[in-house]
Write a protein that holds these residues in place. Structure first.
Motif, PDB file in Angstrom:
ATOM      1  N   VAL A 122     -27.921 -68.266  32.592  1.00 54.09           N
ATOM      2  CA  VAL A 122     -29.112 -68.164  33.447  1.00 54.09           C
ATOM      3  C   VAL A 122     -30.344 -67.892  32.592  1.00 54.09           C
ATOM      4  O   VAL A 122     -30.254 -67.355  31.490  1.00 54.09           O
ATOM      5  CB  VAL A 122     -28.975 -67.033  34.498  1.00 54.09           C
ATOM      6  N   ALA A 123     -31.496 -68.276  33.130  1.00 50.75           N
ATOM      7  CA  ALA A 123     -32.771 -68.040  32.449  1.00 50.75           C
ATOM      8  C   ALA A 123     -33.222 -66.603  32.663  1.00 50.75           C
ATOM      9  O   ALA A 123     -33.065 -66.051  33.755  1.00 50.75           O
ATOM     10  CB  ALA A 123     -33.824 -68.999  32.996  1.00 50.75           C
ATOM     11  N   ALA A 124     -33.768 -66.005  31.613  1.00 49.23           N
ATOM     12  CA  ALA A 124     -34.245 -64.631  31.691  1.00 49.23           C
ATOM     13  C   ALA A 124     -35.314 -64.441  30.623  1.00 49.23           C
ATOM     14  O   ALA A 124     -35.505 -65.303  29.764  1.00 49.23           O
ATOM     15  CB  ALA A 124     -33.104 -63.644  31.483  1.00 49.23           C
ATOM     16  N   ALA A 125     -36.016 -63.321  30.681  1.00 51.36           N
ATOM     17  CA  ALA A 125     -37.077 -63.064  29.716  1.00 51.36           C
ATOM     18  C   ALA A 125     -36.515 -62.641  28.363  1.00 51.36           C
ATOM     19  O   ALA A 125     -37.101 -62.893  27.316  1.00 51.36           O
ATOM     20  CB  ALA A 125     -38.018 -61.983  30.247  1.00 51.36           C
ATOM     21  N   GLU A 126     -35.350 -61.970  28.378  1.00 48.17           N
ATOM     22  CA  GLU A 126     -34.729 -61.577  27.099  1.00 48.17           C
ATOM     23  C   GLU A 126     -33.249 -61.888  27.190  1.00 48.17           C
ATOM     24  O   GLU A 126     -32.696 -62.081  28.281  1.00 48.17           O
ATOM     25  CB  GLU A 126     -34.952 -60.084  26.809  1.00 48.17           C
ATOM     26  N   PRO A 176     -35.509 -69.777  28.237  1.00 50.65           N
ATOM     27  CA  PRO A 176     -35.304 -71.219  28.061  1.00 50.65           C
ATOM     28  C   PRO A 176     -35.671 -71.703  26.660  1.00 50.65           C
ATOM     29  O   PRO A 176     -35.195 -72.745  26.214  1.00 50.65           O
ATOM     30  CB  PRO A 176     -36.236 -71.834  29.122  1.00 50.65           C
ATOM     31  N   VAL A 191     -29.435 -61.289  27.353  1.00 47.63           N
ATOM     32  CA  VAL A 191     -28.426 -60.298  27.718  1.00 47.63           C
ATOM     33  C   VAL A 191     -27.081 -61.023  27.775  1.00 47.63           C
ATOM     34  O   VAL A 191     -26.942 -62.003  28.508  1.00 47.63           O
ATOM     35  CB  VAL A 191     -28.722 -59.647  29.085  1.00 47.63           C
ATOM     36  N   ALA A 233     -27.643 -64.540  29.743  1.00 46.80           N
ATOM     37  CA  ALA A 233     -29.007 -64.682  30.247  1.00 46.80           C
ATOM     38  C   ALA A 233     -29.919 -64.813  29.041  1.00 46.80           C
ATOM     39  O   ALA A 233     -29.816 -64.010  28.105  1.00 46.80           O
ATOM     40  CB  ALA A 233     -29.398 -63.457  31.083  1.00 46.80           C
ATOM     41  N   CYS A 234     -30.791 -65.818  29.041  1.00 44.27           N
ATOM     42  CA  CYS A 234     -31.663 -65.998  27.865  1.00 44.27           C
ATOM     43  C   CYS A 234     -32.899 -66.779  28.239  1.00 44.27           C
ATOM     44  O   CYS A 234     -32.909 -67.529  29.217  1.00 44.27           O
ATOM     45  CB  CYS A 234     -30.907 -66.691  26.730  1.00 44.27           C
ATOM     46  N   VAL A 269     -27.711 -56.269  24.916  1.00 43.29           N
ATOM     47  CA  VAL A 269     -29.095 -56.704  25.079  1.00 43.29           C
ATOM     48  C   VAL A 269     -29.706 -56.953  23.702  1.00 43.29           C
ATOM     49  O   VAL A 269     -29.562 -56.123  22.792  1.00 43.29           O
ATOM     50  CB  VAL A 269     -29.904 -55.635  25.841  1.00 43.29           C
TER      51      VAL A 269
END
Lengths: 349, 349
Positions: free
Chosen positions: A165-169, A134, A171, A131-132, A89
């Motif tokens: 995939v899109a995510a807030a932070e 955009p 991983v 996951a990150c 993370v």
């Protein structure tokens, strides 16, 4: 061939990288983001990188039947499948301020491949899910992936698939699989009284590098590099298995922590002698510079990913004996220089 | 045996779950958090669940040599290894308000196992990495894991390992591996002119369930259930392979999107007839209730995870022919009822 045992990783660890240049940008900008480039275009580029990667398989042919781009990857394994997964993370397990994307990807791959080596097995393939946000520069994702491909190839493995995939932070989850090549897997629970405890290389280097970065000290570059990408010869996993290793793991959470886990799984206790723990030649000087105890780094510092094993007799060449397996008593399972150790390893929560 | 083809998943989909009770709490609290319970204790409980899971392997023995709790899991595969990875991000791919943790875990497992089935292969094992805030109720993590174990067992697979890390938001990454059992993998690129296009079951159910949840409509429970856990017989993957499927994928991103991917990979075009697409008997009534076009759900809705394949002649029993592979022209690769389709599937960014 892993060519970097003696001083960093030439491919991914040195100088300014393409990703850094792209992130910095000639115009001071950060280049296209993941959203700018688009999911499909970015995945196409990641797939192209994976297809170009040429793994080093001394004595082994390519096992990939279907690589990235289909619903799943397909591999032909000669032995049993060995598999492990780890998530990293952002700002907890890695910092984009302290490492290049390539170094982060390489470290993630080393960490995962070390789990395969710790079973006495050889890594052959990796799938990675990123996951990150955009708004993440595409160069960061491409850099992480490039570093992972490069180091995987050094270990004889290939990146054969992934997800984005899109995510807030951010991983980064790496799943690695390997093959026993017909060897019996070396378990955590095989330690028995009378065996020798040994490690495959220096401990404390990664913790030292982290402390140096934290203190803003730019000397001791090899230790900082060892934090960014652990320097470990994972071929020692199969070597140890062939030499009769009875229990094995890798030092990801600190030596004492790993010894406690192994001793508990095996129903034994372990005594180690700190004077015998191998260390980088600059470790003590770095500890002095930071004002830290180098033994603390060696006992409690994680992420070196050296292999830790027990043997009936002396360990194989290249390994260092650091202690012995003893009968469990009423006290703690790990004794350091004759006394209980209060050092605790890394826990995520 | 998968026992739930005809109406939801008895094990994980019905009634109030242990996790829900724990989350709600007799005292209205949320039970211990991940941080309260501690990483070690939680991992011990997850490991115990995995060790209790008894997978259904009709005609196959247990392949797990080393399960959770060691550095890596070890499995004996009879055929080639097939592997795929997917990440699910909270509030993007799942909502704790709309599904129980068990349902979320089950859906994640179905989604990943569908990729294995889409190669004509059989899932045997899963590793799962859960990144979540330390304040997450432990019951949520345990519930996701339980749902994953339950559905994996239905598919003949076992959860053999995982990772648990702290993060700002929850990201569940599932990596599944399977075996070809000696079958040649069925690729995306095998579609050729003259082949029949077929699907393994109804499409649009998941999109309908999502729309119903979004509209706050609690009728049409089977469609809502189909969104929470896709109802798909993944044994049809190997069945299709044995029946000579030439290209195959699963409908995760919408039918048109998957057809475009398959057609592009194969260098062909596809024509489909919407009147032939199988649908749940309640689909049209649900569309009327929401004020939506059911054909839109069938063409563009993702997450049904039905298998989509091409065959030289008629598809095997249980499959439905919905169109044909044709020569590519100047227009789009997918024509729906004789016209280009404007429907686009799900993209993460």
């Amino acid at each position: 061939m892993r060519e970097s045992q003696t001083g960093g990783h030439a491919v991914v660890g040195s100088g300014e990288t393409a990703a850094q240049r792209a992130v910095a940008g000639a115009d001071g900008g950060v280049g296209p983001t993941v959203a700018d480039l688009g999911e499909r275009a970015l995945i196409d580029r990641l797939t192209a990188v994976a297809r170009r990667a040429v793994p080093s398989h001394p004595g082994h042919g390519d096992v990939v039947v279907v690589g990235p781009g289909d619903d799943a990857a397909v591999l032909d394994l000669a032995g049993s499948l060995v598999v492990s997964t780890d998530s990293l993370v952002q700002d907890r397990h890695f910092r984009l301020e302290w490492s290049t994307p390539e170094q982060i990807g390489a470290r993630a791959a080393v960490q995962s491949c070390a789990d395969i080596a710790a079973m006495g097995a050889r890594s052959v393939g990796i799938v990675v899910s990123i996951a990150c946000p955009p708004t993440t520069p595409a160069a960061v994702v491409l850099g992480i992936d490039q570093g992972m491909n490069d180091i995987a190839a050094e270990f004889g493995a290939r990146v054969v698939g992934g997800d984005l995939v899109a995510a807030a932070e951010m991983v980064v989850t790496v799943t690695v699989f390997g093959t026993t090549d017909g060897r019996a897997p070396v378990r955590l629970a095989g330690a028995a009284v009378g065996q020798t405890v040994a490690v495959s290389g220096p401990l404390g280097s990664s913790a030292a590098g982290l402390a140096l970065l934290d203190a803003g000290i730019t000397d001791f570059a090899e230790l900082v590099a060892a934090h960014r990408i652990p320097v470990v010869d994972l071929r020692q996993g199969p070597v140890a298995a062939d030499a009769g290793a009875r229990a094995m793991t890798d030092v990801s959470d600190g030596l004492v922590d790993e010894l406690e886990t192994m001793a508990a799984a095996s129903g034994v206790a372990v005594e180690i002698d700190t004077a015998t723990i191998p260390s980088h030649p600059l470790l003590r000087a770095a500890a002095d510079a930071v004002g830290a105890d180098p033994i603390g780094w060696q006992l409690g510092g994680g992420e070196d990913h050296q292999l830790l094993a027990t043997f009936d007799g002396q360990p194989p060449a290249g390994w260092t004996a650091i202690g012995a397996v003893v009968a469990p008593g009423d006290g703690p399972r790990v004794r350091v220089d004759g006394a209980p150790s209060g050092v605790r390893g890394w826990q995520s929560f």
